[in-house]
Design a protein around this motif. Structure first.
Motif, PDB file in Angstrom:
ATOM      1  N   GLU A   1       0.806  -1.304  -0.035  1.00 26.51           N
ATOM      2  CA  GLU A   1      -0.159  -0.367   0.110  1.00 26.51           C
ATOM      3  C   GLU A   1       0.912   1.372   0.048  1.00 26.51           C
ATOM      4  OE1 GLU A   1      -2.622  -0.291   3.199  1.00 26.51           O
ATOM      5  OE2 GLU A   1      -3.586  -1.913   2.596  1.00 26.51           O
ATOM      6  N   ILE A   2       2.007   1.302   0.604  1.00 27.52           N
ATOM      7  CA  ILE A   2       2.889   2.563   0.608  1.00 27.52           C
ATOM      8  C   ILE A   2       3.367   2.773  -0.924  1.00 27.52           C
ATOM      9  CG2 ILE A   2       4.735   3.689   1.406  1.00 27.52           C
ATOM     10  CD1 ILE A   2       4.275   1.911   3.967  1.00 27.52           C
ATOM     11  N   THR A   3       2.692   3.327  -1.783  1.00 26.91           N
ATOM     12  CA  THR A   3       3.075   3.661  -3.050  1.00 26.91           C
ATOM     13  C   THR A   3       3.807   4.964  -3.400  1.00 26.91           C
ATOM     14  OG1 THR A   3       1.071   5.019  -3.280  1.00 26.91           O
ATOM     15  CG2 THR A   3       0.911   2.770  -4.149  1.00 26.91           C
ATOM     16  N   GLU A   4       3.891   5.668  -2.169  1.00 28.37           N
ATOM     17  CA  GLU A   4       4.759   6.947  -2.299  1.00 28.37           C
ATOM     18  C   GLU A   4       6.472   6.542  -2.042  1.00 28.37           C
ATOM     19  OE1 GLU A   4       3.293   6.761   2.164  1.00 28.37           O
ATOM     20  OE2 GLU A   4       2.766   5.858   0.132  1.00 28.37           O
ATOM     21  N   LEU A   5       6.856   5.526  -2.003  1.00 31.55           N
ATOM     22  CA  LEU A   5       8.193   5.176  -1.947  1.00 31.55           C
ATOM     23  C   LEU A   5       8.390   5.282  -3.399  1.00 31.55           C
ATOM     24  CD1 LEU A   5       8.697   1.882   0.009  1.00 31.55           C
ATOM     25  CD2 LEU A   5       9.811   4.100   0.456  1.00 31.55           C
ATOM     26  N   PRO A   6       9.580   6.303  -3.625  1.00 26.62           N
ATOM     27  CA  PRO A   6      10.063   6.503  -4.796  1.00 26.62           C
ATOM     28  C   PRO A   6      10.895   5.230  -5.414  1.00 26.62           C
ATOM     29  CG  PRO A   6      10.631   8.192  -3.475  1.00 26.62           C
ATOM     30  CD  PRO A   6      10.250   6.777  -2.650  1.00 26.62           C
ATOM     31  N   PRO A   7      10.728   5.088  -6.857  1.00 23.77           N
ATOM     32  CA  PRO A   7      11.316   3.975  -7.360  1.00 23.77           C
ATOM     33  C   PRO A   7      12.780   3.786  -7.088  1.00 23.77           C
ATOM     34  CG  PRO A   7      10.182   5.221  -8.984  1.00 23.77           C
ATOM     35  CD  PRO A   7      10.028   5.848  -7.833  1.00 23.77           C
ATOM     36  N   ALA A   8      13.636   4.910  -6.882  1.00 26.42           N
ATOM     37  CA  ALA A   8      15.076   4.898  -6.464  1.00 26.42           C
ATOM     38  C   ALA A   8      15.091   4.222  -5.075  1.00 26.42           C
ATOM     39  CB  ALA A   8      15.703   5.945  -6.808  1.00 26.42           C
ATOM     40  N   VAL A   9      14.351   4.656  -4.143  1.00 29.94           N
ATOM     41  CA  VAL A   9      14.323   3.904  -2.752  1.00 29.94           C
ATOM     42  C   VAL A   9      13.845   2.539  -2.823  1.00 29.94           C
ATOM     43  CG1 VAL A   9      13.472   4.370  -0.678  1.00 29.94           C
ATOM     44  CG2 VAL A   9      13.665   6.327  -2.075  1.00 29.94           C
ATOM     45  N   ARG A  10      12.915   2.197  -3.730  1.00 29.96           N
ATOM     46  CA  ARG A  10      12.401   0.859  -3.641  1.00 29.96           C
ATOM     47  C   ARG A  10      13.903   0.041  -4.129  1.00 29.96           C
ATOM     48  NH1 ARG A  10       6.832   0.309  -6.417  1.00 29.96           N
ATOM     49  NH2 ARG A  10       6.449   2.337  -6.826  1.00 29.96           N
ATOM     50  N   THR A  11      14.270   0.450  -5.268  1.00 28.99           N
ATOM     51  CA  THR A  11      15.758  -0.095  -5.702  1.00 28.99           C
ATOM     52  C   THR A  11      16.694  -0.452  -4.570  1.00 28.99           C
ATOM     53  OG1 THR A  11      15.144   0.576  -7.928  1.00 28.99           O
ATOM     54  CG2 THR A  11      17.131  -0.179  -7.376  1.00 28.99           C
ATOM     55  N   ALA A  12      16.962   0.686  -3.689  1.00 24.47           N
ATOM     56  CA  ALA A  12      17.766   0.848  -2.740  1.00 24.47           C
ATOM     57  C   ALA A  12      17.709  -0.177  -1.923  1.00 24.47           C
ATOM     58  CB  ALA A  12      17.900   2.321  -2.327  1.00 24.47           C
ATOM     59  N   LEU A  13      16.520  -0.431  -1.383  1.00 22.29           N
ATOM     60  CA  LEU A  13      15.939  -1.243  -0.271  1.00 22.29           C
ATOM     61  C   LEU A  13      15.937  -2.843  -0.764  1.00 22.29           C
ATOM     62  CD1 LEU A  13      13.042   0.618   1.339  1.00 22.29           C
ATOM     63  CD2 LEU A  13      15.348   0.106   2.272  1.00 22.29           C
ATOM     64  N   ARG A  14      15.490  -2.929  -2.005  1.00 24.85           N
ATOM     65  CA  ARG A  14      15.745  -4.204  -2.605  1.00 24.85           C
ATOM     66  C   ARG A  14      17.363  -4.626  -2.913  1.00 24.85           C
ATOM     67  NH1 ARG A  14      11.352  -3.559  -7.449  1.00 24.85           N
ATOM     68  NH2 ARG A  14       9.553  -4.067  -6.210  1.00 24.85           N
ATOM     69  N   VAL A  15      18.302  -3.700  -2.985  1.00 26.49           N
ATOM     70  CA  VAL A  15      19.827  -4.174  -3.399  1.00 26.49           C
ATOM     71  C   VAL A  15      20.097  -4.388  -1.923  1.00 26.49           C
ATOM     72  CG1 VAL A  15      21.948  -3.181  -3.873  1.00 26.49           C
ATOM     73  CG2 VAL A  15      19.968  -2.723  -5.408  1.00 26.49           C
ATOM     74  N   GLU A  16      19.653  -3.801  -0.982  1.00 22.19           N
ATOM     75  CA  GLU A  16      20.210  -3.856   0.388  1.00 22.19           C
ATOM     76  C   GLU A  16      19.826  -5.261   1.024  1.00 22.19           C
ATOM     77  OE1 GLU A  16      19.619  -2.332   5.004  1.00 22.19           O
ATOM     78  OE2 GLU A  16      18.848  -1.221   3.253  1.00 22.19           O
ATOM     79  N   LEU A  17      18.716  -5.692   0.597  1.00 17.15           N
ATOM     80  CA  LEU A  17      18.209  -7.100   1.050  1.00 17.15           C
ATOM     81  C   LEU A  17      18.620  -8.097   0.244  1.00 17.15           C
ATOM     82  CD1 LEU A  17      14.169  -6.054   1.765  1.00 17.15           C
ATOM     83  CD2 LEU A  17      16.280  -6.359   3.233  1.00 17.15           C
TER      84      LEU A  17
END
Length: 1016
Positions: free
Chosen positions: A305-321
């Protein structure tokens, strides 16, 4: 999340300075100063996800710690939004487990239904499981907690108990209560916060909440406005470009800072997530190979539901995980499913691995700052957004299985249904009888304190339930209604839970669904369902729809004298009485016998209760009294269970007896019926009973008790979100406040009661306008008050007020017109009062004499004095102390105007005694001024306003001292104030010191104004 990656156990940067936030910090300091100085403060901190709200709360906590102000902190969780009072339990339960405050048994028992630490054992299955929630209270499967109050009723008393708990915790050094992520809090928590801002703790308490404005409910967003002068609002704004550079440090190039600023929008969490990417802090861009690491995640579900996460942030968190070891990622996903704060064993169960492997994985996760140590061997994700991302990274099917495994693990530990329901709801399949039983048990357990959560779990159970389940397999006790299908019974429970939680539209839809499921020829059950629907329609201000629903069902019943038809007609009578359609109500009653074969016992009680008011309203007082005595006989032979079936109509008998002057009968009946309503959880009716009780106590001059009853009625109405019952409660609160002398508050309450013109054309709407008129007159705005009172009366040929209130209105208008010296008008209102009072007893006769005294005073003060004195005697003989005091005051003023000083002094002395007994502060102060004008030496009236207590006493100390002066024992004081006896003794020792006395007798002496007798 602001600062560098090195964090302490609380999730705050280890020694990292705070960046920016000067304005916010200044507001926080001001709120802390006010609270430290003794004032309650409610702080609302809002901001977007990742804006730094948690860090600001941490700074506030650190500042409080520097002043030795105790801090308790908790937070709500995204995936546990149905857990009642989750944030509050998170904040207080560990503190309560370490050191239980001294509470009287009743308060402790009520609080134990929310806080596991007060339930008995130091460690419960819930705490062992790493999940916090309501205590089971020793409930058997399928039954509510042992000491729980009934559905909907416990909430108001629980709110008061929590307020007293906070006062107890803050009694020595004050208290700061910080609740984070409150946008995820359940409805019960928001209701509690609403109560606390309307009725602040009487101690040095600061309550701070942080939430996301876009996800906050309207009730949460308006709390700071409701708090008024006690409320403070702060916003966590994004970083400026300069602040981003300061945050990242000198090792990051300016061009990289600019790029990160643009990508993050200045959001601290987004900025940190982007800076964590490989090369993020030294300015190098991620390589294509590093970007590609995130590609395998593309096939997984979106982040939710948290659609406000910018694509760059999503990518950063995915890279971290993506850099995690396979087992570590598995445990992280299981932990995200498990709970906001979890134990390793729970994560291991969700991941289906051994606990030692889970511990090793948690070490890896902690080293990479994905999770952080929390209290008592538990862990938490470094930020709720990280948990959100991890939860969303797991496949939907795997999550379903993880929820099921965790539910089984909790079941093996013996955890209560309330802790298992969250996971059962997300993993059970259609027809799973064990899951249905768990959800129903959980709903019934939390229903008294959190009916909205109960409704949620009942809906989940109904979704799983087949058309014709086996009640035994589903764990549903058939009870006395064994022939009723289980899903029909659960629909009735659901409708009730939705109604008392304020979900009136949903409750009405459920009730209508229930009605559609009942066979057309099942008239008895259909009548009860229609009655429930009609009551809900009234709460929704749909009066015409309610009446049409009843009439439609009546036409379906072939026998107009059948019990089901009579039950529906009682609803029509009540509807007409609300509009003071006395003839219409009587016409319906005339078609109904007093009793008949086949009637359920409650129906006889209902009919007897309704017959009195139409007779009184038509002026047939003798008939009304005879009918009231007949109702006495019916009640005397009826057990509580039968009366419980008629609570829709019982309030009308109570109101009628109050209007008839049968005060003792009304008091006993209302006390009994309120107790029945509480024990059976019939919230829609308890508010009407409480308001009748408040009106009775006001007339008797028992203003403190009237205030308590009116407050409970109003707060219960706010919980139900019923406009009608809210106006009822505000009306009585307005009348109590104005006679207590709190004119500003009375005007606020009266204006709120008439706002929106609710109840137009009905008795309760006119009562609200009458109350505002009284408040205006008493506050010195007599002309405005007279206009409001006249509007309330309505057309003389079709009055909107009952005869008793019309008489009070006529007496008041006679007083107003006499003060204005308007020729003829006081006499006209005195004549109207005489006409109205001719149908009543001694109380009405006393009010008539008082009105006549007002009219006579301008021209013949001696005659006015005689009339007022006679009115005072009549009123006092009827038990109307407040009005008797007003009559004595009028007599004293009239004697004074006639030059008869000795009778004036005597009448004023009597008035002062009555006003002091009642707690009518403004009238007492007026009387004392008049006594002094006559040369009487009299002590100043005792002050009782908050912050205005004499002798240097604190509000709590003065409250206790006053009760002691009234003759209460320490045990009685403790019970009245929801305190422990030990706490009362501690406060009383301070009272002794401040008053310079050494005994309870000394307290009585000083507070009664005889300082020369101290230490006697």
């Amino acid at each position: 999340m602001e600062g560098r990656a090195d964090r302490n156990a609380e999730g705050l940067p280890a020694g990292a300075p705070l960046v920016g936030r000067r304005t916010a910090l200044r507001v926080l300091d001001q709120a802390l100063d006010a609270s430290f100085g003794g004032s309650f403060r409610f702080l609302a901190l809002s901001g977007d996800p990742g804006a730094g709200k948690t860090r600001l709360l941490g700074e506030l906590a650190a500042a409080a710690g520097a002043r030795s102000l105790p801090v308790l902190a908790g937070r709500a969780a995204e995936f546990e939004q149905q857990m009642p009072f989750g944030a509050l339990v998170d904040a207080l339960d560990d503190r309560l487990e370490r050191s239980r405050p001294a509470l009287n048994p009743a308060t402790a028992r009520l609080l134990s239904t929310v806080f596991p630490a007060l339930a008995g054992a130091a460690h419960s299955p819930a705490s062992d499981a790493g999940v916090q929630g309501p205590a089971p209270g020793g409930a058997a499967p399928g039954e509510p907690a042992a000491d729980a109050e009934p559905l909907g009723v416990a909430r108001y008393h629980l709110h008061r108990a929590v307020r007293h708990l906070l006062e107890e915790l803050a009694s020595d050094n004050g208290l700061m209560l910080l609740l984070d992520d409150v946008h995820w809090a359940d409805d019960a928590s928001i209701e509690l916060l609403g109560y606390l801002v309307r009725h602040p703790p009487r101690a040095r308490v600061l309550i701070g909440v942080a939430y996301r404005p876009a996800q906050a409910s309207a009730r949460l967003a308006t709390l700071v406005d409701i708090a008024g002068e006690h409320g403070v609002s702060v916003t966590a704004d994004p970083f400026t470009r300069e602040e981003v550079e300061q945050f990242l440090g000198p090792e990051v190039s300016r061009s990289r800072c600019q790029a990160l600023y643009e990508a993050s929008g200045g959001n601290p969490f987004y900025l940190e997530a982007l800076a964590r990417r490989p090369g993020g802090r030294d300015g190098a861009e991620p390589s294509p190979a590093e970007e590609a690491v995130a590609e395998p995640w593309g096939a997984l579900p979106d982040l939710g539901e948290i659609t406000e996460l910018p694509p760059a942030v999503r990518t950063a968190l995915r890279v971290e995980l993506s850099g995690l070891h396979e087992t570590a990622l598995l445990v992280a996903r299981a932990a995200a499913v498990a709970a906001d704060e979890f134990e390793p064993a729970l994560a291991a169960a969700g991941a289906e691995i051994a606990e030692d492997r889970a511990l090793a994985a948690l070490d890896d996760l902690a080293a990479r700052d994905v999770v952080r140590p929390a209290s008592a061997g538990r862990f938490r994700f470094r930020h709720p957004l990280v948990r959100h991302v991890v939860y969303g990274s797991a496949a939907a099917g795997w999550r379903l299985g993880a929820h099921a495994r965790i539910a089984r693990h909790l079941g093996d530990l013996g955890a209560p249904a309330t802790l298992r329901a969250h996971h059962v709801e997300r993993s059970a399949g259609y027809g799973d009888q064990q899951a249905i039983a768990t959800l129903v048990e959980a709903a019934r357990t939390v229903a008294p304190q959190a009916p909205a959560t109960a409704a949620h779990w009942l809906k989940a159970a109904l979704r799983l339930m087949p058309e014709d389940p086996d009640p035994a397999e589903a764990g549903l006790d058939t009870g006395e209604d064994g022939g009723r299908p289980p899903h029909v019974r659960l629909l009735a429970e659901l409708a009730h839970a939705q109604t008392v939680s304020g979900q009136l539209v949903e409750g009405q839809e459920t009730a209508r669904t229930l009605l559609r499921l009942l066979p057309p020829d099942d008239h008895a059950r259909r009548a009860r369902a229609v009655q429930m629907c009609a009551v809900i329609e009234r709460q929704l201000q749909r009066h015409q729809q309610a009446r049409a629903l009843v009439l439609d069902e009546l036409h379906r019943i072939p026998d107009p004298q059948a019990p089901a038809a009579v039950l529906l007609r009682t609803r029509l009578v009540a509807d007409r009485l609300m509009r003071l359609d006395i003839r219409g109500a009587q016409a319906v009653l005339d078609r109904m016998p007093e009793n008949a074969p086949g009637w359920e016992p409650g129906l006889r009680v209902a009919v007897a209760s309704l017959r009195v008011m139409p007779a009184y309203g038509a002026g047939r007082v003798d008939d009304a009294i005879a009918l009231a005595e007949a109702a006495d006989a019916v009640y005397a032979e009826s057990p509580d269970g039968h009366i419980a079936e008629a609570l829709d109509h019982v309030p009308w008998l109570g109101w009628a007896e109050v209007m008839l002057g049968r005060y003792d009968h009304a008091r006993r009946r209302l006390e009994r019926c309120i107790a029945i309503a509480r024990s059976t959880g019939q919230v829609p009716y308890i508010t009407y009973l409480l308001n009748a009780q408040a009106r009775l106590y006001t007339l008797l001059g028992r203003l403190a008790e009237a205030a308590d009853a009116a407050e409970e009625a109003t707060e219960t109405a706010r919980l139900v979100r019923s406009g009608e019952t809210l106006v009822f409660g505000l009306t009585q609160q307005c009348l109590v406040a104005t006679w207590q002398g709190d004119h500003d508050r009375a005007l606020r309450l009266g204006e709120e009661a008439v706002a929106g013109d609710l109840g137009a054309g009905e008795w309760w709407g006119a009562m609200a306008r009458f109350a505002l008129g009284v408040a205006l007159v008493n506050s010195g705005r007599a002309e405005e008050g007279a206009v409001a009172a006249l509007e309330a009366c309505g057309d003389p040929t079709a009055p909107q007020l009952d005869p008793s209130t019309l008489l009070c209105c006529a007496e008041m208008l006679a007083q107003v017109e006499a003060a204005r010296e308007k020729d003829g008008e006081p006499g006209r209102w005195a004549e109207i009062a005489e006409m109205l009072g001719g149908i009543g007893g001694s109380a009405d006769a006393g009010m008539v004499r008082l009105a006549q005294a007002h009219a006579a005073r301008p021209s013949d003060p001696a005659a006015a004095a005689s009339l007022a004195a006679e009115g005072g005697r009549l009123l006092l003989s009827a038990g109307r102390r407040l009005e008797a005091g007003r009559a004595e005051l009028a007599a004293g003023l009239a004697y004074q105007a006639a030059g008869e000083r000795d009778p004036a002094r005597e009448r004023l002395r009597a008035a002062a005694e009555l006003f002091e007994w009642c707690g009518a502060r403004a009238l007492l102060a007026q009387t004392v001024r008049e006594q002094r004008r006559l040369g009487v030496r009299v002590a100043s009236p005792r002050r009782g306003g908050r912050g205005d207590e004499p002798f240097g006493l604190s509000p709590r100390e003065y409250e206790i001292a006053t009760l002691v002066a009234e003759g209460c024992t320490n045990q009685q004081v403790a019970e009245k104030l929801f305190l422990s006896v030990r706490t009362v003794e501690t406060h009383l020792s301070r009272v002794f010191g401040k008053l310079g006395v050494s005994s309870r007798v000394g307290v009585v002496t000083v507070l009664n104004g005889r300082p020369g007798d101290r230490d006697s």
